[in-house]
Design an enzyme around this catalytic site. Structure first.
Site, PDB file in Angstrom:
ATOM      1  CE  LYS A 111      -4.385  -1.516   1.912  1.00 41.09           C
ATOM      2  NZ  LYS A 111      -5.373  -1.387   2.976  1.00 41.09           N
ATOM      3  CE  LYS A 194      -5.872  -7.578  -2.325  1.00 39.51           C
ATOM      4  NZ  LYS A 194      -5.587  -7.252  -0.949  1.00 39.51           N
ATOM      5  CE  LYS A 197     -14.370  -3.327   0.496  1.00 41.08           C
ATOM      6  NZ  LYS A 197     -13.350  -3.247   1.457  1.00 41.08           N
TER       7      LYS A 197
HETATM    8  P1  TYM Z   1     -11.001  -5.838   3.444  1.00 38.79           P
HETATM    9  O1  TYM Z   1     -12.045  -4.810   3.707  1.00 38.79           O
HETATM   10  O2  TYM Z   1      -9.902  -5.493   2.504  1.00 38.79           O
HETATM   11  O3  TYM Z   1     -11.676  -7.166   2.902  1.00 38.79           O
HETATM   12  C1  TYM Z   1     -12.710  -7.836   3.615  1.00 38.79           C
HETATM   13  C2  TYM Z   1     -12.551  -9.337   3.444  1.00 38.79           C
HETATM   14  O4  TYM Z   1     -12.571  -9.683   2.044  1.00 38.79           O
HETATM   15  C3  TYM Z   1     -11.420 -10.472   1.724  1.00 38.79           C
HETATM   16  N1  TYM Z   1     -10.993 -10.141   0.364  1.00 38.79           N
HETATM   17  C4  TYM Z   1     -10.834 -11.031  -0.617  1.00 38.79           C
HETATM   18  N2  TYM Z   1     -11.002 -12.367  -0.653  1.00 38.79           N
HETATM   19  C5  TYM Z   1     -10.766 -12.995  -1.845  1.00 38.79           C
HETATM   20  N3  TYM Z   1     -10.368 -12.354  -2.971  1.00 38.79           N
HETATM   21  C6  TYM Z   1     -10.175 -11.009  -2.974  1.00 38.79           C
HETATM   22  N4  TYM Z   1      -9.798 -10.374  -4.085  1.00 38.79           N
HETATM   23  C7  TYM Z   1     -10.419 -10.284  -1.752  1.00 38.79           C
HETATM   24  N5  TYM Z   1     -10.348  -8.959  -1.418  1.00 38.79           N
HETATM   25  C8  TYM Z   1     -10.691  -8.905  -0.113  1.00 38.79           C
HETATM   26  C9  TYM Z   1     -10.370 -10.073   2.742  1.00 38.79           C
HETATM   27  O5  TYM Z   1      -9.389 -11.081   2.892  1.00 38.79           O
HETATM   28  C10 TYM Z   1     -11.218  -9.861   3.985  1.00 38.79           C
HETATM   29  O6  TYM Z   1     -11.439 -11.102   4.637  1.00 38.79           O
HETATM   30  N6  TYM Z   1      -7.919  -5.834   7.368  1.00 38.79           N
HETATM   31  C11 TYM Z   1      -9.203  -6.318   6.889  1.00 38.79           C
HETATM   32  C12 TYM Z   1     -10.384  -5.917   7.772  1.00 38.79           C
HETATM   33  C13 TYM Z   1     -10.242  -6.264   9.210  1.00 38.79           C
HETATM   34  C14 TYM Z   1     -10.354  -7.532   9.800  1.00 38.79           C
HETATM   35  C15 TYM Z   1     -10.191  -7.334  11.188  1.00 38.79           C
HETATM   36  C16 TYM Z   1     -10.579  -8.806   9.291  1.00 38.79           C
HETATM   37  C17 TYM Z   1     -10.005  -5.365  10.216  1.00 38.79           C
HETATM   38  N7  TYM Z   1      -9.987  -6.004  11.412  1.00 38.79           N
HETATM   39  C18 TYM Z   1     -10.217  -8.403  12.103  1.00 38.79           C
HETATM   40  C19 TYM Z   1     -10.616  -9.869  10.198  1.00 38.79           C
HETATM   41  C20 TYM Z   1     -10.447  -9.667  11.572  1.00 38.79           C
HETATM   42  C21 TYM Z   1      -9.448  -5.737   5.512  1.00 38.79           C
HETATM   43  O7  TYM Z   1      -8.910  -4.746   5.137  1.00 38.79           O
HETATM   44  O8  TYM Z   1     -10.409  -6.390   4.808  1.00 38.79           O
END
Ligand code: TYM
Length: 331
Positions: A111, A194, A197
């Protein structure tokens, strides 16, 4: 019964990767577990967010999660900033985690890129807050996509160091629940990147509120190669775009890659893309319709989050208060 915690950033509409890598598994886990799901608005502001857009997206994501089948009668859904225990535990974890551990986080490197000096300190300590999210509830299982694996390893390093430093078996070890298929859905424009969003091109992703025409058009334009689909999985090697489309199809249909190739091997991308778009529409249209309906009820969405935060706080408060006592804060 296990306690499950997971989170998603309210920065835009959830895309297909969020759905297949995480949200759909959250829905399934509700049957036999106690689940806590969180819209992580504090994580979102580690990069600039327009304040009004952040508020709107928090409600929009709530609508998508409810439309996907999150059951707020039996489980908890709330926005992170509404439960202050997360921030308190995160500060303690900032003091437990070592700089060397954070320096190894690949997501920060991706990032921040080369312009490291100009990113927020929040982006750097992002994984400490994530560990705090989970351990604020002493959750033991976390359903996520593949990109969160390293953050969960760090969560366990933090839990172990805290337990060691403060002489207690206070925090549990956390298990990552990463689906065997669909844990890494790739961009429709570049099979080596990947799906995200935050990609500037909306053509690179399917959003969970896309209508049938948009889905059809995005899949038709998705990057592919000139060869027909192979009949054996080995034939997908070095064909990242083809592999991604087959993976999306298989994950939606809950079958294996080889099953899809048994059915569609030898086909050109024209007919396969048509079949894929049909399956996508079948899955996404009902979620998109219900999301649109729920978005007309912002008061209900706000009340849902408020009630979730109240219930989350009941679990979080005694755990974080005890952690604060363990480190020596005078109460
Ligand atoms: P975030 O908002 O980027 O994504 C949410 C969830 O979606 C999954 N994901 C994907 N899975 C498969 N293919 C993809 N292209 C893809 N893009 C996103 C992510 O792996 C995630 O499970 N840091 C985390 C949010 C978070 C969190 C937590 C998760 C904050 N605290 C505690 C678990 C436990 C995040 O940015 O997710």
């Amino acid at each position: 019964m296990r306690r499950i915690f997971s989170g998603i950033q309210p920065t835009g509409i959830p895309q297909l990767g969020n759905y297949l890598g995480a949200i759909r598994n959250w829905v399934g886990l509700q049957r036999d577990n106690e689940c806590i799901f969180c819209l992580v608005d504090m994580h979102a502001i580690t990069v600039w967010q327009d304040p009004q857009a952040l508020r709107e997206q928090t409600l929009a994501q709530t609508a998508v999660l409810l439309a996907s089948g999150i059951d707020v009668q039996r489980h908890i859904l709330f926005n992170q900033s509404a439960v202050t225990a997360h921030a308190r535990l995160a500060w303690i974890f900032n003091c437990v985690a070592r700089l060397g551990w954070l320096n190894r986080m690949t997501q920060f490197k991706d990032k921040a890129g080369k312009d490291r000096e100009n990113h927020s300190a929040g982006l750097y300590v992002y994984p400490d807050l994530m560990a705090a999210d989970i351990l604020t509830y002493k959750a033991t299982a976390v359903p996520v996509g593949d990109d969160q694996r390293q953050h969960l390893e760090l969560t366990n390093d933090i839990a172990q160091k805290f337990n060691h430093d403060y002489g207690q078996d206070f925090f549990p070890i956390v298990e990552a629940l990463i689906p065997p298929q669909g844990a890494r859905i790739m961009s429709l424009r570049d099979g080596t990147k990947k799906m995200s969003k935050s990609d500037p091109s909306a053509q690179s992703r399917i959003e969970m509120t896309d209508d049938a025409d948009t889905i059809m058009q995005k899949i038709r334009r998705a990057k592919t190669d000139p060869e027909p689909l192979p009949s054996e999985e080995a034939g997908l090697e070095n064909r990242p775009e083809a592999r991604n489309l087959v993976t999306i199809y298989a994950t939606l249909q809950q079958c294996g890659i080889q099953d899809v190739l048994d059915q569609h091997g030898g086909e050109g991308f024209g007919p396969f893309k048509k079949a894929l778009a049909d399956v996508l529409i079948q899955h996404i249209a009902p979620i998109a319709d219900e999301t649109t309906r729920l978005l007309k009820e912002p008061g209900f969405l706000r009340d849902t989050l408020r009630d979730g935060a109240r219930r989350a706080n009941v679990i979080a408060e005694p755990i974080v208060a005890e952690a604060e006592s363990l480190v020596g804060f005078l109460k």
